[in-house]
Enzyme design. Structure first.
Site, PDB file in Angstrom:
ATOM      1  N   GLU A 193       0.797  -1.222   0.000  1.00 45.14           N
ATOM      2  CA  GLU A 193       0.000   0.000   0.000  1.00 45.14           C
ATOM      3  C   GLU A 193       0.833   1.276   0.000  1.00 45.14           C
ATOM      4  O   GLU A 193       0.374   2.313  -0.493  1.00 45.14           O
ATOM      5  CB  GLU A 193      -0.943   0.000   1.215  1.00 45.14           C
ATOM      6  CG  GLU A 193      -2.083  -0.992   1.117  1.00 45.14           C
ATOM      7  CD  GLU A 193      -3.048  -0.663  -0.024  1.00 45.14           C
ATOM      8  OE1 GLU A 193      -3.455   0.495  -0.154  1.00 45.14           O
ATOM      9  OE2 GLU A 193      -3.372  -1.600  -0.780  1.00 45.14           O
ATOM     10  N   SER A 246     -40.416  12.836 -14.033  1.00 40.82           N
ATOM     11  CA  SER A 246     -41.857  12.930 -13.780  1.00 40.82           C
ATOM     12  C   SER A 246     -42.254  12.717 -12.326  1.00 40.82           C
ATOM     13  O   SER A 246     -43.434  12.868 -11.983  1.00 40.82           O
ATOM     14  CB  SER A 246     -42.610  11.926 -14.660  1.00 40.82           C
ATOM     15  OG  SER A 246     -42.527  12.315 -16.013  1.00 40.82           O
TER      16      SER A 246
END
Length: 620
Positions: A79, A345
């Site tokens: 990492e 809508s």
């Protein structure tokens, strides 16, 4: 040449000055890491524990000394291999990630260091914005200036997210392999290291082959960095992984983590100074489980479409369940709260409520046909119905709602005045431009915001700002109490009439040039419901007296939806309500004394003994 050298020197001077200022700021304004390490216990609406922080008495938090050195080294190697040599960010890693992302069409690489990842976990949300990345950088620098690498690594390894609601290396070792950390093999450790880069992509429970490929990549990195010898590498490659079977686990609802994140975010904003926070929330595990099942039954694990959804409890301001995506393991970004999309809508019920307040009835008619509207500013507006289909006749408000007729909606909107709908939205804190297209939902909202509007319909016009937290205590001290009172924002009678009108979306007698919009996707209990579709968004919003549910589906990259894509939100709505009411018995509203029931032909609005039942104000 001298000019170029001068520019370069000025550039270097500016960069160095910039970073000196940043680190000076970080030195002067330390982060109080101990305040982030509050013990926090969240309870659901039943009084059961929903979440307990890593810092609780029964937590999985472990000190760095308790974490085997090989686990520490493994995560650093993969990492952030320069973790012990940088001051919060790694410019080399950042440059390599940028170069890869620029010239590669494959998976994007990130440049975040271990410190940045830990800072994000502690202080920030999963909101995906450039400004949040800048905040992450500043927090990381401040962490580095005031805490040791050991403190940061300990926090990082305890807060890593492995998917499936699992945080921290100790809990992950147990969940995936049923082992203590000390007993993990090299092959198992490589699998765990690989998962954190993307739990949704690399969890062996979701994508076993992909997870194994990632594990092999990690093992190769281990070998290249001297973490494993060639013999250890070969042995790890051949090892058969044995995962713990979680198929019979009682709680498979991982979307609850979106709700937990929202509560923790609110607590952070409150800045409460207490060692142990006892937080009672409005979270309803049964509602959340029903929603999770509804999503899982409809959405494929491999689908790139995403979902957001919120459930409210009518007659209260309580948010009781939330989904920010199809699965928290797959994506931690909370679309229900952060993503604002065009609501299409689903805005029409608010428009028709305004019309009912202004003398319209469910039988009020307009002609629906291709129409060009000439507006006050000398512009024209020519909306169309879906599929460019029209009845070429007068239709009632009932029919217009049922088939979501756009011409009727725009005529109503312009008849009332464009400001009427704008002002109605403003009551909910929604700012929108007053124009002709507003009647068709040309305003962006989150599911969270849209849900609060529909919850006022479900609550017979009562409204209060949404709340997730009921009460916060620390010891004998009451720190917060939700004492919000619902107020009558909408008129009750017209709201009740609207609720009955919204059953027109699945009234089979309402068919003209199109079928009612929810026909075929209606649950087996009565609901008021409206769908909405744009080129990029599909929504369903509906309710009964016990639950208000709003669902959005679409693509994060605004990809145009195909016909199949447009069905998912409807099916999730249907699935969720059917899980909520497995006995098929659900409540419905009662008309007030000012309302009468009439049987009418839903298309024309005329009285008909063979028609459908809708509600009207008396003497209309």
């Amino acid at each position: 040449m001298k000019k170029s050298a001068s520019y370069l020197l000025w550039f270097l001077f500016t960069v160095i000055t910039f970073f000196l200022l940043i680190y000076t700021y970080a030195l002067l304004f330390p982060l109080k890491l101990d305040e982030q390490q509050q013990q926090i216990t969240l309870y659901d609406c039943n009084g059961d524990v929903l979440y307990e922080s890593n810092f609780g008495e029964n937590s999985e938090w472990v000190t760095l000394e308790e974490i085997p050195q090989n686990i520490q080294d493994a995560f650093v190697i993969v990492e952030d291999k320069r973790f012990y040599h940088h001051f919060g960010f790694d410019p080399i890693r950042l440059a390599k990630a940028a170069q890869h992302n620029l010239f590669s069409s494959g998976t994007l690489q990130g440049g975040s260091t271990i410190t940045q990842q830990f800072a994000k976990k502690l202080f920030l949300t999963n909101e995906q914005t450039f400004s949040r990345k800048i905040e992450e950088f500043f927090y990381a620098v401040r962490l580095e200036m005031h805490y040791s690498k050991q403190d940061i690594l300990e926090g990082y390894l305890n807060t890593l997210y492995f998917g499936h609601g699992i945080n921290g290396i100790k809990e992950a070792s147990s969940y995936f392999f049923g082992k203590d950390m000390d007993d993990l093999t090299n092959a198992e450790l490589a699998m765990l290291v690989g998962i954190v880069n993307g739990p949704g992509a690399y969890s062996p429970y979701l994508h076993y082959e992909q997870a194994c490929q990632r594990q092999q990549t990690i093992l190769q990195v281990f070998k290249e960095q001297g973490f494993l010898s060639s013999a250890e590498y070969e042995a790890a490659l051949k090892e058969k992984l044995v995962l713990i079977d979680h198929a019979n686990d009682t709680n498979l609802d991982d979307i609850r983590s979106y709700y937990i994140d929202m509560v923790l975010q609110e607590l952070s904003a409150m800045n409460l100074n207490a060692d142990h926070l006892i937080v009672q929330t409005y979270f309803d595990p049964d509602a959340s489980q029903a929603l999770y099942q509804g999503i899982q039954e409809e959405m494929s694990e491999n689908s790139e479409m995403q979902i957001s959804a919120v459930i409210y409890a009518p007659f209260t301001n309580h948010v009781i369940a939330m989904a920010g995506g199809t699965s928290y393991t797959l994506t931690q970004y909370n679309r229900a709260y952060y993503s604002k999309r065009q609501i299409a809508s689903t805005i029409k019920p608010l428009l028709y409520y305004c019309a009912l307040r202004n003398g319209f009835t469910p039988s009020t008619t307009f002609i629906s046909q291709p129409t060009t509207f000439h507006l006050d500013n000398d512009e024209t507006y020519a909306p169309g119905n879906y599929g460019d289909l029209y009845p070429y006749r007068e239709i009632s408000m009932i029919n217009a709602i049922g088939i979501s007729d756009n011409i009727y909606a725009v005529k109503t909107h312009l008849f009332l005045g464009e400001e009427t709908l704008q002002q109605a939205l403003a009551q909910y804190g929604i700012q929108a431009q007053a124009n002709a297209s507003l009647a068709l939902g040309s305003v962006n909202m989150s599911s969270y915001e849209l849900g609060s509007i529909y919850n006022s319909f479900a609550s017979e016009g009562l409204y209060a700002a949404p709340q997730l937290i009921k009460r916060i205590e620390s010891g004998e001290d009451l720190l917060y109490q939700d004492d919000t009172q619902m107020k009558q924002l909408l008129h009750r009678d017209e709201t009740l009439i609207l609720s009955q009108l919204l059953t027109a979306t699945y009234d089979q007698k309402n068919k003209t040039y199109a079928y009612p919009s929810m026909l075929g996707s209606v649950p087996h209990v009565q609901t008021a419901v409206k769908s909405g579709t744009s080129d990029w968004d599909s929504l369903v919003a509906g309710y009964n007296p016990q639950y208000t549910l709003v669902i959005w589906s679409g693509y994060d990259d605004n990809r145009i939806l195909n016909s199949t894509d447009q069905t998912h939100a409807k099916k999730i709505f249907q699935n969720t309500f059917e899980h909520l009411y497995e006995d098929r018995n659900g409540p419905w509203y009662l008309p007030s004394d000012a309302i009468e029931e009439k049987k009418v032909d839903p298309v024309s609005g005329e009285p008909s003994s063979s028609g459908s039942t809708y509600w009207y104000l008396r003497d209309q």
